[in-house]
Every structure is written in structure tokens, then in C-alpha cells.
Design a protein around this motif. Structure first.
Motif, PDB file in Angstrom:
ATOM      1  N   ALA A 181      11.142 -43.020 -26.412  1.00 16.59           N
ATOM      2  CA  ALA A 181      10.435 -43.849 -27.388  1.00 16.59           C
ATOM      3  C   ALA A 181       8.950 -43.501 -27.441  1.00 16.59           C
ATOM      4  N   THR A 182       8.345 -43.264 -26.280  1.00 19.73           N
ATOM      5  CA  THR A 182       6.936 -42.882 -26.235  1.00 19.73           C
ATOM      6  C   THR A 182       6.726 -41.537 -26.914  1.00 19.73           C
ATOM      7  N   TYR A 183       7.639 -40.614 -26.657  1.00 23.16           N
ATOM      8  CA  TYR A 183       7.539 -39.297 -27.307  1.00 23.16           C
ATOM      9  C   TYR A 183       7.593 -39.439 -28.818  1.00 23.16           C
ATOM     10  N   HIS A 184       8.502 -40.237 -29.321  1.00 24.17           N
ATOM     11  CA  HIS A 184       8.622 -40.376 -30.776  1.00 24.17           C
ATOM     12  C   HIS A 184       7.367 -41.009 -31.381  1.00 24.17           C
ATOM     13  N   GLN A 185       6.730 -41.898 -30.638  1.00 20.96           N
ATOM     14  CA  GLN A 185       5.465 -42.461 -31.121  1.00 20.96           C
ATOM     15  C   GLN A 185       4.391 -41.374 -31.202  1.00 20.96           C
ATOM     16  N   GLN A 186       4.298 -40.555 -30.165  1.00 21.99           N
ATOM     17  CA  GLN A 186       3.309 -39.480 -30.160  1.00 21.99           C
ATOM     18  C   GLN A 186       3.624 -38.455 -31.250  1.00 21.99           C
ATOM     19  N   HIS A 188       5.146 -39.025 -34.118  1.00 22.72           N
ATOM     20  CA  HIS A 188       4.797 -39.611 -35.413  1.00 22.72           C
ATOM     21  C   HIS A 188       3.304 -39.460 -35.692  1.00 22.72           C
ATOM     22  N   MET A 189       2.482 -39.709 -34.688  1.00 21.41           N
ATOM     23  CA  MET A 189       1.036 -39.561 -34.855  1.00 21.41           C
ATOM     24  C   MET A 189       0.655 -38.105 -35.094  1.00 21.41           C
TER      25      MET A 189
END
Length: 217
Positions: A181-186, A188-189
Motif C-alpha cells: 500500500a505504501t509503495y502504491h502511494q509513492q 501515484h505521487m
């Protein structure tokens, strides 16, 4: 995630996969099938935490090597596949050569004594660099390649260096694992901006690279 792909993938489909956080692999070089991977824990290199050991710094200061960008993408791809166990099959080779021709796959080469002795290649989208593989035929060649790569990514404005998985070699240089989940947030940015891998010039000296990296690590 482990779903087989269609027999023929297009570069456009592959880029869409990267933008969704997944990437393809093969079981081995002779397996014609590919499968999609979306690790529960993702390997990344924080660009401000790359670790250069004293021995690597001494090796870089000693010199005796040259660095080039996109001068021998094919050679780097072949070098990465030239090992006993590899996930680079014929379809992977075809796809990444096409991505390179389209300007979305890049290589950084290390030369010594007129020969290609190490390198790394990956895919770029937005401000994300997806590291695919690296190889080394001389001591520390892959570490030198990674040091120059991290310096280039920072200068060019990249904010995400995805290593996919973690190995002891990568961890010793500062790579870490983060939850999916953290990877997908990064990701997306990183996809919201633009960076140009080819823009920074090749550094004049290893000392320039060492100084920039150690100032922030």
C-alpha cells in the motif's frame, strides 16, 4: 499476484502494468510464458539514503572505469541474462528492447579496459525509475553502476527508485522494503510529474558523485 500473460505483450500494455504497480517475469530463460508480479512487500531505494562504503568510495576515487548512458542497452540486457538462473526470456528481451527504442527503458554502463564490465537497466514513467536488473563482471562494477544511477536519478528529478525485491547486496547499499500500500502511494505521487533520465550529463569525476551522495545520505 501470479497470473500468466497473453503470448504477445505490447510495450503499451507493459507500461500500463508498471503504472498499476505490477511487472512481468518468466520462470527461466527457456520458459515462453510470463506472469505478473505485485509483491506484498516492495523493494525501493530511498534516493537520499544510498550507502557508499569506505571501500567503494576508495574504488571510485581510484578510477580506471568509464560511465555511459544508453550506449549499449543490448549489451547490458545480455549481461543481465548471462547467468545460470535468469527470468529474462526471449519475450522479456523483445519487450525491453522495444521499450528502449520508445525511450522508456534506459541503461547505465560501466566500462573498464575498453570492455563492458557492468551495468543496470530499468524503465521510466513520470518521476519513477523501475530498476529491472544489473550485472557485474569486475569487482564492484554493479555497485559503481548503482552509485552513478542514484546520482543521475536525483539530478534528473526522480522521486521513486523501485528495486522490486530486496537482496542482501541491495540492502547493504541502503535499499529497504515497504508495504504494498505504501509503495502504491509513492508510485501515484511519482507518476504525477515528469523527469528526464537522459538530461543530466555524465559526471566528470567520481568525486562529484561521491560528494553529492554523501551530502544527503
Amino acid at each position: 499476484m501470479d497470473n500468466s500473460t497473453d503470448p504477445i505483450l505490447t510495450p503499451e500494455l507493459l507500461l500500463n502494468a508498471y503504472a498499476s504497480g505490477i511487472f512481468p517475469m518468466a520462470e527461466h530463460r527457456d520458459d515462453p510464458e510470463l506472469f505478473w508480479v505485485d509483491p506484498r512487500r516492495r523493494g525501493v531505494f530511498p534516493l537520499d539514503r544510498f550507502h557508499i562504503s569506505r571501500s567503494l568510495a576508495r574504488r571510485m576515487r581510484k578510477g580506471g572505469f568509464g560511465i555511459s548512458i544508453n550506449a549499449d542497452f543490448n549489451g547490458v540486457l545480455e549481461g543481465c541474462a548471462d547467468r545460470g538462473e535468469t527470468w529474462i526470456n526471449a519475450e522479456i528481451y523483445r519487450l525491453y528492447m522495444r521499450l528502449h527504442a520508445l525511450g522508456h527503458a534506459h541503461s547505465l554502463e560501466v566500462h573498464m579496459d575498453g570492455s563492458l564490465v557492468g551495468g543496470v537497466y530499468g524503465v521510466t514513467l513520470g518521476r519513477a525509475f523501475f530498476g529491472e536488473s544489473m550485472f557485474s563482471r569486475r569487482t564492484d562494477a554493479s555497485k559503481i553502476a548503482l552509485a552513478y544511477l542514484v546520482d543521475r536519478l536525483r539530478l534528473a528529478g526522480f522521486v521513486l527508485f523501485d528495486t522490486q525485491f530486496i537482496t542482501p547486496h541491495l540492502a547493504s547499499l541502503g535499499a529497504v522494503e515497504i508495504p504494498r500500500a505504501t509503495y502504491h502511494q509513492q508510485l501515484h505521487m511519482a507518476l504525477s510529474g515528469r523527469a528526464d533520465f537522459t538530461r543530466p550529463p555524465v559526471p566528470r569525476s567520481a568525486q562529484d558523485v561521491l560528494q553529492r551522495i554523501t551530502q544527503t545520505s
